[in-house]
Design a protein around this motif. Structure first.
Motif, PDB file in Angstrom:
ATOM      1  N   ARG A 111     -47.848  -3.640  16.379  1.00 47.92           N
ATOM      2  CA  ARG A 111     -48.108  -2.871  15.122  1.00 47.92           C
ATOM      3  C   ARG A 111     -47.370  -3.348  13.918  1.00 47.92           C
ATOM      4  N   ILE A 112     -48.195  -3.103  12.983  1.00 48.90           N
ATOM      5  CA  ILE A 112     -47.744  -3.708  11.508  1.00 48.90           C
ATOM      6  C   ILE A 112     -47.960  -2.583  10.586  1.00 48.90           C
ATOM      7  N   VAL A 113     -46.960  -2.645   9.550  1.00 43.75           N
ATOM      8  CA  VAL A 113     -47.078  -1.847   8.201  1.00 43.75           C
ATOM      9  C   VAL A 113     -47.602  -3.063   7.068  1.00 43.75           C
ATOM     10  N   LYS A 114     -48.484  -2.450   6.326  1.00 44.37           N
ATOM     11  CA  LYS A 114     -48.989  -3.264   5.056  1.00 44.37           C
ATOM     12  C   LYS A 114     -49.041  -2.547   4.013  1.00 44.37           C
ATOM     13  N   SER A 115     -48.643  -3.299   2.851  1.00 41.46           N
ATOM     14  CA  SER A 115     -48.675  -2.817   1.489  1.00 41.46           C
ATOM     15  C   SER A 115     -49.825  -3.334   0.787  1.00 41.46           C
ATOM     16  N   LYS A 116     -50.152  -2.635  -0.511  1.00 41.89           N
ATOM     17  CA  LYS A 116     -51.434  -3.010  -0.871  1.00 41.89           C
ATOM     18  C   LYS A 116     -51.676  -4.417  -1.152  1.00 41.89           C
ATOM     19  N   PHE A 118     -42.814   2.868   9.587  1.00 42.87           N
ATOM     20  CA  PHE A 118     -41.849   1.909   9.114  1.00 42.87           C
ATOM     21  C   PHE A 118     -40.998   1.410  10.240  1.00 42.87           C
ATOM     22  N   LEU A 119     -40.211   2.266  10.863  1.00 35.62           N
ATOM     23  CA  LEU A 119     -39.314   2.226  11.699  1.00 35.62           C
ATOM     24  C   LEU A 119     -39.872   1.481  13.130  1.00 35.62           C
ATOM     25  N   ILE A 167     -46.564  -6.752   6.097  1.00 34.99           N
ATOM     26  CA  ILE A 167     -47.729  -7.620   5.554  1.00 34.99           C
ATOM     27  C   ILE A 167     -47.735  -7.194   3.876  1.00 34.99           C
ATOM     28  N   THR A 168     -47.781  -8.102   3.019  1.00 38.54           N
ATOM     29  CA  THR A 168     -47.636  -7.644   1.671  1.00 38.54           C
ATOM     30  C   THR A 168     -48.758  -8.663   0.856  1.00 38.54           C
ATOM     31  N   GLY A 169     -49.164  -8.328  -0.259  1.00 39.75           N
ATOM     32  CA  GLY A 169     -49.610  -9.279  -1.131  1.00 39.75           C
ATOM     33  C   GLY A 169     -48.855  -9.864  -1.856  1.00 39.75           C
ATOM     34  N   VAL A 170     -49.548 -10.762  -2.957  1.00 39.64           N
ATOM     35  CA  VAL A 170     -48.784 -11.377  -3.828  1.00 39.64           C
ATOM     36  C   VAL A 170     -48.934 -11.439  -5.343  1.00 39.64           C
ATOM     37  N   ASP A 226     -41.178  -3.153  -0.147  1.00 40.98           N
ATOM     38  CA  ASP A 226     -39.802  -3.540   0.190  1.00 40.98           C
ATOM     39  C   ASP A 226     -39.416  -2.955   1.469  1.00 40.98           C
ATOM     40  N   MET A 227     -39.895  -1.683   1.892  1.00 45.38           N
ATOM     41  CA  MET A 227     -39.518  -0.918   3.090  1.00 45.38           C
ATOM     42  C   MET A 227     -40.221  -1.871   4.227  1.00 45.38           C
ATOM     43  N   GLY A 228     -41.463  -2.185   4.368  1.00 41.76           N
ATOM     44  CA  GLY A 228     -42.029  -3.035   5.158  1.00 41.76           C
ATOM     45  C   GLY A 228     -41.401  -4.233   5.751  1.00 41.76           C
ATOM     46  N   VAL A 229     -40.960  -5.261   4.511  1.00 44.09           N
ATOM     47  CA  VAL A 229     -40.560  -6.388   4.634  1.00 44.09           C
ATOM     48  C   VAL A 229     -39.166  -6.436   5.150  1.00 44.09           C
TER      49      VAL A 229
END
Length: 457
Positions: A102-107, A191-192, A198-201, A221-224
Motif C-alpha cells: 500500500r502506498i500514498v502518492k502526491s500529484k 497516510f498512517l 511517491i511524489t513527482g518532482v 510531505d506527509m507521504g514521504v
C-alpha cells in the motif's frame, strides 16, 4: 477513434457547465495577472527562466550526470528509465523488495503519463492519490482534466454526492470546508498505513543532488515523511543547474499557476531519512526524441504551471478530457503529437492561434508557433482527412490567383443571398453547426477601396 472536436462537442452539450468551467479558469488567469502586476521585473524574470532552460536543454546530459553523482553521494538511489514500462517496473521492483502493498502518492503528471496507478494495482498494490483533486478523480475512476486543478470540471455538489457514496458524508452536503475535512480524515488513515510514499518532482538541482516538490496541501510531505521508503519520479527535463536558480522558477511557478506569490509548501529532499530509503527515478519516455526536433524542443522548458490552459479559449470551453492526453490544453497539444502523430495530430488544430498561451507562458515557450508547425507536419505526413485536404486544395487554387479570387468572392456573396439556408447549414459544414455567418456585404473590401479611394493630385 474520436476526435478532439467530437469530444469537445460532448462537453459542450452541458451549456451551464461549459460556462462555469470557462469563467472558473478565467478567474484563475485573472489572479495570475493581478499577481504579476506588482512585479516590475516580471518580463525579465520570464526571460531569465527561459534562458536557464535553454542552457539546460543544450547541456542536458551533463547536468543529469552531475545530479546523479551528487544525489548518489548523498545516499540517494538513482534509477534510469527509458520509457513508461521501464519506469513502472523499477517502481514496482522497489516496492516488492520492501514487501510494500500500500502506498500514498502526491500529484505527479509523470506517473499519470506512465499509467503507474493501473500498473501497481494490477500487481496487487493499493495506490491512494493524496492531492484532494487527484483523490476525487481517482474515486471517480477518471483522469485529471487539468495539470494543477485536476477536478476543475466538477462542481461541489457532484463532489458532495461522491463523498456521500464513498465516504459516508451527509447526503446533499456540499460545503467545501465540510467536504475537505471529510477527505482529510479519510486520507489521514491512508497516510498512517502506507509503507511507501511517491511524489513527482518539480525541480532537480544538479549542483546539490536534491529535488524540490511544490504543493499547496502538504500531502507530499506527509507521504514521504511518514513512510520508510520514498520514491520521487521525474522527467529528464526537470533538472536545473544550481540552487540559486530555484528562486527564479519558484517565483514564476506559483504566480503563473494560481496567482500565488509561491506555493504553500516548497519542500527540499536531499537524502533519505534515518533508517529509510530515498529513490529518484529519472525518465525519458520520448523526451530525448522531442529534444531532437528543432522546431519543438522548446516544449521541454515547460514547468507544468497550467497558465496556458487557464487562458486558452478552446480549452476553457472544451474541457481537459477532450484532449485525450495526460497533459491537455495548448502545451499538451504540442507534446502529444510527438508521441503519436496519427492519434493526437488533430490537437494541433484545437487552437485559434491567438498567441495568448505564449504570452502567459512563464518560460516563454512559443506554443502557438509550435501548434502551427505541427499543423504543417500533420498535413505533410498525410494525416489530414479527405474532408479537409480537398477543400484546402480548392482554397489554395483560389487564393493563389487574384482574378479567380475576385470572381469567387463575388459569386459567393451573390449565392449566399439567394440560396436556401439548408444549402449552407448542413452536415457538410461543421463550422455552421454552432455559428451563424455574418451579414453578407454588398461588395468586397477591394471594391469598396477602389470606389472610395481619392486619387492623389
Amino acid at each position: 477513434m474520436t476526435t478532439h472536436a467530437q469530444r469537445a462537442a460532448t462537453f459542450l452539450e452541458d451549456g451551464p457547465r461549459t460556462d462555469w468551467h470557462d469563467k472558473s479558469l478565467w478567474h484563475v488567469r485573472s489572479k495570475r495577472d493581478g499577481s504579476i502586476a506588482g512585479i516590475p521585473e516580471w518580463e525579465a524574470l520570464r526571460q531569465l527562466g527561459s534562458d536557464i532552460k535553454d542552457n539546460v536543454l543544450s547541456n542536458l546530459d551533463t547536468y543529469l550526470e552531475e545530479f546523479e553523482q551528487r544525489a548518489t553521494a548523498n545516499g540517494v538511489i538513482v534509477h534510469w528509465a527509458k520509457d513508461a514500462e521501464e519506469h513502472n517496473r523499477i517502481v514496482h521492483g522497489i516496492l516488492a523488495r520492501h514487501r510494500v502493498d500500500r502506498i500514498v502518492k502526491s500529484k505527479s503528471m509523470l506517473t499519470e503519463e506512465c499509467h503507474l496507478n493501473q500498473y501497481l494495482e494490477e500487481q496487487g498494490v493499493e495506490v491512494i492519490d493524496t492531492d484532494l483533486g487527484e483523490r476525487i478523480i481517482q474515486m471517480r475512476n477518471e483522469p485529471p482534466s487539468h495539470i494543477v486543478m485536476p477536478a476543475i470540471h466538477l462542481k461541489k455538489e457532484e463532489i458532495g454526492q461522491l463523498f456521500h457514496e464513498q465516504l459516508g458524508t451527509d447526503e446533499g452536503a456540499s460545503d467545501p470546508q465540510y467536504l475537505t475535512e471529510a477527505a482529510r480524515q479519510h486520507l489521514r488513515a491512508k497516510f498512517l498505513a502506507a509503507k511507501a510514499g511517491i511524489t513527482g518532482v518539480n525541480f532537480a538541482v544538479a549542483e546539490t543532488g536534491g529535488i524540490v516538490v511544490c504543493t499547496n496541501e502538504g500531502n507530499a510531505d506527509m507521504g514521504v515523511h511518514l513512510a520508510p521508503v520514498q520514491i520521487h519520479c521525474m522527467g529528464i527535463e526537470k533538472v536545473i543547474p544550481r540552487a540559486e536558480h530555484l528562486g527564479v522558477f519558484t517565483r514564476l511557478l506559483g504566480r503563473s499557476a494560481t496567482g500565488q506569490p509561491i506555493t504553500i509548501y516548497t519542500s527540499h529532499h536531499h537524502k533519505p531519512k534515518p533508517g529509510g530509503e530515498m529513490h529518484v527515478v529519472i525518465v525519458d519516455n520520448g523526451r530525448t526524441e522531442q529534444l531532437g526536433r528543432e522546431d519543438f524542443r522548446n516544449s521541454l522548458k515547460c514547468i507544468r504551471c497550467g497558465a496556458c490552459m487557464n487562458t486558452c479559449p478552446i480549452y476553457r470551453r472544451s474541457g481537459g478530457h477532450s484532449y485525450d492526453h495526460t497533459i491537455p490544453g495548448p502545451i499538451g497539444s504540442i507534446l502529444s503529437p510527438g508521441l503519436d502523430l496519427k492519434k493526437h495530430g488533430d490537437l494541433a488544430f484545437a487552437s485559434t492561434l491567438c498567441g495568448s498561451c505564449s504570452d502567459v507562458c512563464p518560460v516563454k515557450i512559443d506554443i502557438h508557433a509550435q501548434l502551427y508547425k505541427w499543423r504543417q507536419v500533420v498535413s505533410e505526413e498525410g494525416h489530414l482527412a479527405k474532408s479537409k485536404t480537398i477543400p484546402l486544395l480548392g482554397a489554395g487554387a483560389v487564393l493563389s490567383r487574384g482574378g479567380l479570387y475576385n470572381f469567387m468572392g463575388k459569386a459567393a456573396r451573390t449565392a449566399l443571398n439567394i440560396v436556401p439556408r439548408a444549402v449552407v447549414y448542413n452536415r457538410f459544414n461543421p463550422w455552421g453547426e454552432s455559428r451563424e455567418l455574418p451579414e453578407v456585404p454588398k461588395e468586397s473590401f477591394k471594391e469598396w477601396y477602389a470606389r472610395t479611394q481619392t486619387p492623389e493630385a
